[in-house]
Design a protein around this motif. Structure first.
Motif, PDB file in Angstrom:
ATOM      1  N   SER A 125       0.827  -1.207   0.000  1.00 32.60           N
ATOM      2  CA  SER A 125       0.000   0.000   0.000  1.00 32.60           C
ATOM      3  C   SER A 125       0.863   1.258   0.000  1.00 32.60           C
ATOM      4  O   SER A 125       1.101   1.869  -1.050  1.00 32.60           O
ATOM      5  CB  SER A 125      -0.951  -0.012   1.202  1.00 32.60           C
ATOM      6  OG  SER A 125      -0.228  -0.182   2.414  1.00 32.60           O
ATOM      7  N   LEU A 126       1.363   1.643   1.150  1.00 27.61           N
ATOM      8  CA  LEU A 126       2.112   2.889   1.284  1.00 27.61           C
ATOM      9  C   LEU A 126       3.373   2.904   0.442  1.00 27.61           C
ATOM     10  O   LEU A 126       3.624   3.844  -0.331  1.00 27.61           O
ATOM     11  CB  LEU A 126       2.459   3.113   2.772  1.00 27.61           C
ATOM     12  CG  LEU A 126       3.336   4.322   3.084  1.00 27.61           C
ATOM     13  CD1 LEU A 126       2.656   5.616   2.659  1.00 27.61           C
ATOM     14  CD2 LEU A 126       3.687   4.344   4.568  1.00 27.61           C
ATOM     15  N   GLN A 127       4.195   1.873   0.564  1.00 25.56           N
ATOM     16  CA  GLN A 127       5.464   1.858  -0.159  1.00 25.56           C
ATOM     17  C   GLN A 127       5.254   1.796  -1.665  1.00 25.56           C
ATOM     18  O   GLN A 127       5.948   2.472  -2.430  1.00 25.56           O
ATOM     19  CB  GLN A 127       6.310   0.670   0.306  1.00 25.56           C
ATOM     20  CG  GLN A 127       7.630   0.496  -0.416  1.00 25.56           C
ATOM     21  CD  GLN A 127       8.538   1.712  -0.332  1.00 25.56           C
ATOM     22  OE1 GLN A 127       9.254   2.016  -1.271  1.00 25.56           O
ATOM     23  NE2 GLN A 127       8.512   2.420   0.788  1.00 25.56           N
ATOM     24  N   ASN A 128       4.280   1.011  -2.107  1.00 22.70           N
ATOM     25  CA  ASN A 128       4.012   0.905  -3.534  1.00 22.70           C
ATOM     26  C   ASN A 128       3.574   2.243  -4.119  1.00 22.70           C
ATOM     27  O   ASN A 128       4.031   2.653  -5.187  1.00 22.70           O
ATOM     28  CB  ASN A 128       2.941  -0.158  -3.784  1.00 22.70           C
ATOM     29  CG  ASN A 128       2.630  -0.316  -5.254  1.00 22.70           C
ATOM     30  OD1 ASN A 128       3.481  -0.669  -6.048  1.00 22.70           O
ATOM     31  ND2 ASN A 128       1.394  -0.028  -5.618  1.00 22.70           N
ATOM     32  N   THR A 129       2.683   2.945  -3.426  1.00 17.71           N
ATOM     33  CA  THR A 129       2.219   4.247  -3.909  1.00 17.71           C
ATOM     34  C   THR A 129       3.360   5.239  -3.992  1.00 17.71           C
ATOM     35  O   THR A 129       3.532   5.943  -5.002  1.00 17.71           O
ATOM     36  CB  THR A 129       1.122   4.800  -2.977  1.00 17.71           C
ATOM     37  OG1 THR A 129       0.072   3.839  -2.858  1.00 17.71           O
ATOM     38  CG2 THR A 129       0.552   6.095  -3.524  1.00 17.71           C
TER      39      THR A 129
END
Length: 446
Positions: free
Chosen positions: A355-359
């Motif tokens: 979620s966070l890292q991918n975005t």
């Protein structure tokens, strides 16, 4: 609350508090739907992979199979980059999707006929799963301008988190009715559908939100190894490649540990008589449940945390948070190896990564040229991740065969690798700030 205020509140909540400008809604919802279907497909295919590899092999064979993925991509990425120059971004996305759908159907047919496809499918799926997502984000980062992408990618990325969660929920139930080959066929259907909303987005994004793919275009490099040349020639891209390699090296080391724990749990359960199902069903149910929890948490993080963290704390903090949590997690496990808690740490690690890292990682590409978005990204994301897998397989082989380690002995090594990943993330943040400041200075002097 009046009806108009309620509608405005609902829209702000649905779109994560992101500022939507006139004409942007249809395009961003279409991109959301396309990525939703891509990730839904991935989580139909992952349990099929685990069901095949852990019934025909072992956790150790699984770790070596991952290494073959890097060799496949070393051959495939130059061809991918070469063909990407001959098509517009949407047409190329359609072609890549069609090839992957055909391959999935072929694996299912071969497996049903009695052929052993576990290792070839495992290798192919590892390459596919990163390449198809990299392809989507290359298309998205070309379709949107940097300003629009930094606002809207949070909504698009929610499609990934939600698709992964719904896909894992579906696969958790489907493993009771479908074998691995049935899951492959289902995945081929949903993947084929994924290109339809992407076509809507291609026509719907307003001109003011579109990217100018020629604005920062690098001179054309005829070599089929242009992507590798780009990465090696730019510090920013090289740091990103190193970060992806290290992040995946840490993650796949953790995946090996989880697989080893799962094998121990099954052996102990069957010996004690508490597990009555076959190993394939047990593994399928475990990973279906595991991915369900990971992706539910990923959806919650994406919905409630990501946009607010980026807006309030800034991109740098958002990008650094995941590698920091991973380092602290492995460091604490190295000091106090409570293996019973390891699966919960892996849930937290994977949820933040998806979620966070991918975005945040997709936003790193927004200021780059079209060639860098396609060819350099194909090296950094798919090949970088699989090279991390290759290094992980080497570490597992050396640890198990030469040093005679048991699985717990890999935890301090994972903590050390996580420290290196965090260091690279800090260097990327500094280099990105320098590049953006340099670009802004050029614009002011023109």
């Amino acid at each position: 609350m009046t009806e108009s205020n309620a509608g405005a509140w609902f829209k702000r909540t649905l779109f994560l508090g992101v500022e939507l400008r006139p004409g942007e809604t249809a395009g961003v919802l279409a991109m959301f739907a396309s990525l939703f279907l891509i990730l839904f497909t991935a989580y139909l295919l992952k349990p099929a992979r685990e069901m095949l590899i852990l019934t025909e092999g072992t956790a150790e064979i699984r770790s070596y199979a991952v290494a073959l993925q890097a060799l496949l991509l070393l051959f495939f990425i130059p061809l991918y980059g070469k063909f990407s120059r001959g098509f517009d971004s949407f047409r190329y996305m359609q072609i890549v999707t069609a090839v992957c759908v055909t391959t999935l159907v072929g694996f299912a047919a071969a497996g049903k006929s009695g052929m052993a496809v576990s290792v070839p499918y495992f290798v192919w799926l590892g390459a596919y799963s990163v390449l198809i997502i990299a392809q989507f984000w290359a298309y998205a980062s070309e379709l949107y301008s940097r300003e629009a992408g930094e606002r809207l990618f949070v909504i698009v990325a929610l499609g990934a988190s939600l698709g992964a969660w719904v896909g894992s929920a579906a696969s958790r139930e489907l493993v009771n009715y479908l074998d691995a080959y049935g899951l492959m066929i289902a995945g081929a259907v949903t993947l084929a559908l994924a290109s339809l909303p992407a076509g809507v987005a291609n026509k719907s994004v307003p001109q003011g939100s579109r990217g100018d793919s020629q604005a920062a275009e690098s001179p054309t490099q005829p070599s089929i190894f242009a992507g590798f040349q780009l990465v090696l020639s730019r510090r920013y891209l090289l740091l990103m490649a190193g970060f992806v390699i290290m992040l995946n090296l840490v993650n796949t080391t953790g995946e090996y540990l989880l697989s080893a724990i799962l094998e121990t749990m099954y052996a102990e359960g069957t010996a004690a008589g508490t597990i009555a199902v076959d190993k394939g069903t047990y593994v399928g149910r475990f990973y279906g449940g595991f991915y369900f929890v990971v992706n539910l948490l990923g959806v919650l993080i994406q919905f409630f945390l990501v946009s607010r963290l980026i807006r309030l704390a800034g991109f740098s903090i958002a990008f650094l948070l995941t590698p920091l949590v991973i380092f602290l997690g492995y460091a604490s496990l190295a000091l106090l190896p409570v293996i019973g808690w390891f699966r919960y740490f892996k849930v937290a690690e994977n949820s933040l990564d998806y979620s966070l890292q991918n975005t945040a990682r997709q936003m790193l590409y927004l200021p780059l040229s079209r060639q860098e978005k396609y060819e350099a990204r194909a090296v950094i994301d798919p090949f970088g991740q699989r090279l991390g897998d290759l290094l992980q397989a080497g570490l597992i082989f050396v640890g198990l065969r030469l040093l005679e380690w048991v699985s717990n002995d890999f935890i301090p090594l994972a903590a050390l690798l996580a420290a290196g990943t965090l260091t690279l993330a800090i260097l990327i943040v500094r280099e990105r700030s320098r590049l953006l400041a340099s670009a802004e200075q050029k614009e002011n002097t023109q």
